[in-house]
Design an enzyme around this catalytic site. Structure first.
Site, PDB file in Angstrom:
ATOM      1  CB  ALA A 124      -0.898   0.018   1.077  1.00 47.88           C
ATOM      2  CG  ASN A 183       1.099  -1.921   3.502  1.00 48.00           C
ATOM      3  OD1 ASN A 183       1.884  -1.997   2.432  1.00 48.00           O
ATOM      4  ND2 ASN A 183       1.146  -1.044   4.207  1.00 48.00           N
ATOM      5  CD  GLU A 233      13.435  16.507  -1.019  1.00 46.95           C
ATOM      6  OE1 GLU A 233      12.754  15.231  -0.786  1.00 46.95           O
ATOM      7  OE2 GLU A 233      12.563  17.362  -1.738  1.00 46.95           O
ATOM      8  CE  LYS A 273       9.642  18.148  -2.369  1.00 49.25           C
ATOM      9  NZ  LYS A 273      10.287  17.009  -3.202  1.00 49.25           N
TER      10      LYS A 273
HETATM   11  C1  LIG Z   1      12.842  10.535   1.824  1.00 48.75           C
HETATM   12  C2  LIG Z   1      12.314  10.261   0.502  1.00 48.75           C
HETATM   13  C3  LIG Z   1      12.144  11.380  -0.296  1.00 48.75           C
HETATM   14  C4  LIG Z   1      11.576  10.986  -1.571  1.00 48.75           C
HETATM   15  N1  LIG Z   1      11.194  11.974  -2.496  1.00 48.75           N
HETATM   16  C5  LIG Z   1      10.594  11.768  -3.500  1.00 48.75           C
HETATM   17  C6  LIG Z   1      10.353  12.999  -4.353  1.00 48.75           C
HETATM   18  O1  LIG Z   1      10.345  14.099  -4.011  1.00 48.75           O
HETATM   19  N2  LIG Z   1       9.557  12.478  -5.565  1.00 48.75           N
HETATM   20  C7  LIG Z   1       9.484  11.246  -5.893  1.00 48.75           C
HETATM   21  O2  LIG Z   1       8.855  11.084  -7.196  1.00 48.75           O
HETATM   22  N3  LIG Z   1       9.911  10.308  -5.312  1.00 48.75           N
HETATM   23  C8  LIG Z   1      10.637  10.399  -4.206  1.00 48.75           C
HETATM   24  N4  LIG Z   1      11.049   9.339  -3.547  1.00 48.75           N
HETATM   25  C9  LIG Z   1      10.918   8.182  -4.052  1.00 48.75           C
HETATM   26  C10 LIG Z   1       9.583   7.551  -3.745  1.00 48.75           C
HETATM   27  O3  LIG Z   1       9.549   7.590  -2.385  1.00 48.75           O
HETATM   28  C11 LIG Z   1       9.405   5.874  -4.240  1.00 48.75           C
HETATM   29  O4  LIG Z   1       9.945   6.036  -5.525  1.00 48.75           O
HETATM   30  C12 LIG Z   1       8.073   5.492  -4.031  1.00 48.75           C
HETATM   31  O5  LIG Z   1       7.753   5.296  -2.621  1.00 48.75           O
HETATM   32  C13 LIG Z   1       7.913   4.078  -4.382  1.00 48.75           C
HETATM   33  O6  LIG Z   1       6.481   3.818  -4.511  1.00 48.75           O
HETATM   34  P1  LIG Z   1       6.268   2.283  -4.367  1.00 48.75           P
HETATM   35  O7  LIG Z   1       4.653   2.031  -4.356  1.00 48.75           O
HETATM   36  O8  LIG Z   1       6.728   1.503  -5.417  1.00 48.75           O
HETATM   37  O9  LIG Z   1       6.761   1.723  -3.004  1.00 48.75           O
HETATM   38  P2  LIG Z   1       6.740   2.153  -1.556  1.00 48.75           P
HETATM   39  O10 LIG Z   1       5.725   3.648  -1.556  1.00 48.75           O
HETATM   40  O11 LIG Z   1       7.971   2.049  -0.718  1.00 48.75           O
HETATM   41  O12 LIG Z   1       5.398   1.126  -0.971  1.00 48.75           O
HETATM   42  C14 LIG Z   1       5.654  -0.063  -0.759  1.00 48.75           C
HETATM   43  C15 LIG Z   1       4.630  -0.703  -0.050  1.00 48.75           C
HETATM   44  O13 LIG Z   1       5.024  -1.959   0.392  1.00 48.75           O
HETATM   45  C16 LIG Z   1       4.941  -2.473   1.591  1.00 48.75           C
HETATM   46  N5  LIG Z   1       5.591  -3.658   1.791  1.00 48.75           N
HETATM   47  C17 LIG Z   1       7.149  -3.623   1.521  1.00 48.75           C
HETATM   48  N6  LIG Z   1       7.690  -4.893   1.766  1.00 48.75           N
HETATM   49  C18 LIG Z   1       6.431  -5.590   1.992  1.00 48.75           C
HETATM   50  C19 LIG Z   1       6.194  -6.953   2.314  1.00 48.75           C
HETATM   51  N7  LIG Z   1       7.102  -7.938   2.316  1.00 48.75           N
HETATM   52  N8  LIG Z   1       5.098  -7.352   2.952  1.00 48.75           N
HETATM   53  C20 LIG Z   1       3.896  -6.693   2.807  1.00 48.75           C
HETATM   54  N9  LIG Z   1       4.045  -5.200   2.618  1.00 48.75           N
HETATM   55  C21 LIG Z   1       5.308  -4.876   2.241  1.00 48.75           C
HETATM   56  C22 LIG Z   1       5.396  -1.251   2.382  1.00 48.75           C
HETATM   57  O14 LIG Z   1       5.133  -1.121   3.519  1.00 48.75           O
HETATM   58  C23 LIG Z   1       4.820  -0.092   1.590  1.00 48.75           C
HETATM   59  O15 LIG Z   1       3.350   0.166   2.020  1.00 48.75           O
HETATM   60  C24 LIG Z   1      11.567   9.680  -2.005  1.00 48.75           C
HETATM   61  C25 LIG Z   1      11.970   8.667  -1.368  1.00 48.75           C
HETATM   62  C26 LIG Z   1      12.396   9.181  -0.074  1.00 48.75           C
HETATM   63  C27 LIG Z   1      12.979   7.861   0.835  1.00 48.75           C
END
Ligand SMILES: Cc1cc2nc3c(=O)[nH]c(=O)nc-3n(C[C@H](O)[C@H](O)[C@H](O)COP(=O)(O)OP(=O)(O)OC[C@H]3O[C@@H](n4cnc5c(N)ncnc54)[C@H](O)[C@@H]3O)c2cc1C
Length: 393
Positions: free
Chosen positions: A9, A31, A162, A365
């Site tokens: 999620a 999740n 950041e 931002k």
């Molecule tokens: C500090 C910071 C600042 C950032 N700033 C930016 C920005 O300004 N702009 C931008 O575009 N990107 C930014 N990013 C990158 C962005 O956050 C990620 O690319 C994005 O979160 C990816 O989304 P996702 O849904 O693939 O993964 P996530 O958002 O990481 O979601 C993964 C989900 O899966 C769940 N999960 C993981 N493993 C398991 C498991 N084994 N079992 C069950 N659940 C699990 C987690 O709890 C989470 O809810 C930033 C990242 C960080 C850390």
């Protein structure tokens, strides 16, 4: 019709689940935590801007009024041959699933880095960093060991920069609380590449550097970290940095779950998908966000939230097209630019091709925050998270 299973999620999973549910399709979301974390703002949480728990949204609240069932469990494996997810607490059968399990820190086999640094990747890690820094300041006030007041940030990408901006504003405030002279604090950002923020053009990198240097941040670009020990960072140049806090933001790789599941993955553990976001191994799986490997112009798409949300929604649309017996559409990424915050009111970057910096970039931002909250849950969510916004609109 069976419920669609969405694993994760985060940015991708939430948008996939919402899109499906809005079209009357029942969804089960699995999740690890009962909340969606606002990952792109975690530098604020770790850097003391607002209480850490403000940076999460309960999944029950997020999916309020939609046919989305939430299971809180940690997935160990996608057993795609038996069409089920295997979790710590149970197994979750599916007919079709969207996998958006995100990424984990990449330590590049640097000796001691995993053991002696703090990653900035989750709400809990933000809480740990924040407490650790405060503890170091309190201890310094007792033992006078000045290296406790040094924070080394490994990685000069978006997250590292950041976070440096937040720290430059927060450390003087903690100093006042514990009666520590703010000139004693040292923030060093170490980057192996020749410059910081490689996704921005050179003049914008210089602007970011200058702005942060004015705020007291030191940079060591073109300096690879070769070894880390307790409170010591060793650079390829031979220099050693003694630091009470070492934060690692230098890279990510996909969740290890995909490789453990026997899916075809690249060297960063990302599962390969075709242009429709369907797994190359199984057409009952769509893989999205940081854990998917999709190339554009011969390069993998970067791990960003803006792409993760688009992928989540697109996978949901394609999945519905398959259910309706229609052909799938190719995913066309829209990259709206990159904005890096430099503290709470300033920034640098570009939005839809328009380069911006200083206070205006800070305003943009903030507007991206409002936009994300609107997409997540309309004005209800914007108002719920009012406290997180520096700019009150
Ligand atoms: C500090 C910071 C600042 C950032 N700033 C930016 C920005 O300004 N702009 C931008 O575009 N990107 C930014 N990013 C990158 C962005 O956050 C990620 O690319 C994005 O979160 C990816 O989304 P996702 O849904 O693939 O993964 P996530 O958002 O990481 O979601 C993964 C989900 O899966 C769940 N999960 C993981 N493993 C398991 C498991 N084994 N079992 C069950 N659940 C699990 C987690 O709890 C989470 O809810 C930033 C990242 C960080 C850390």
């Amino acid at each position: 019709m069976d419920r669609i299973l969405v694993a994760g999620a985060g940015y991708a999973g939430v948008f996939a689940a919402k899109e499906l549910a809005r079209h009357g399709i029942g969804v089960t979301v699995v999740n690890a935590k009962p909340y969606h974390q606002l990952t792109t703002w975690l530098h604020e949480a770790a850097g003391g801007r607002h209480p850490v728990d403000d940076y999460k949204i309960d999944l029950a609240d997020l999916f309020y009024g939609l046919d989305v069932q939430v299971e809180v469990d940690e997935i160990h494996r996608v057993d795609w041959k038996q069409t089920r997810l295997v979790g710590r607490l149970g197994t979750y059968p599916y007919e079709r699933a969207v996998i958006g399990l995100g990424s984990a820190p990449e330590y590049f086999s640097i000796t001691g880095l995993y053991e002696h640094s703090l990653p900035l990747k989750s709400l809990e890690s933000a809480r740990v960093i924040r407490r650790h820094i405060e503890t170091q300041v309190r201890r310094y006030a007792k033992d006078g060991n000045v290296s406790r007041l040094t924070v080394v940030i490994g990685g000069g990408g978006l997250t590292g920069i950041e976070f440096a901006g937040e720290l430059a504003e927060w450390l003087p405030k903690i100093g006042r609380t514990y009666h520590v002279d703010q000139r004693q604090f040292v923030i060093v950002c170490v980057e192996a590449m020749p410059d910081i923020l490689p996704m921005l053009p050179p003049n914008q990198r210089s602007l970011a550097r200058r702005e942060l240097e004015r705020a007291g941040v030191q940079f060591k670009a073109g300096s690879a970290i070769v070894r880390v020990e307790d409170q010591a960072v060793y650079l390829a140049s031979g220099e050693t940095l003694c630091a009470g806090t070492i934060v690692w933001t230098g890279g990510v790789r996909a969740t290890p779950v995909l490789q453990a599941s026997g899916l075809t993955c690249d060297h960063k553990g990302r599962a390969r998908v075709d242009g429709t976001l369907q797994s190359v191994d199984d057409d009952r799986l769509w893989i999205v966000g940081d854990c998917a490997r999709l190339d554009r112009a011969g390069k993998p798409l970067p791990p960003t939230a803006q792409l993760a949300t688009q992928m989540g929604r697109h996978a949901a649309i394609n999945l519905m097209r398959v259910l309706n017996g229609e052909g799938q559409e190719l995913f066309v990424p829209k990259i709206y630019g990159t904005l890096a915050s430099l503290g709470h009111s300033r920034g640098v970057g570009d939005l839809a091709g328009v380069r911006t910096s200083g206070r205006l970039a800070g305003v943009f931002k903030e507007l991206t925050k409002v936009r994300y909250l609107l997409q997540l849950g309309g004005m209800r969510m914007v108002n719920r998270k009012r406290r997180l916004r520096t700019l009150q609109v």
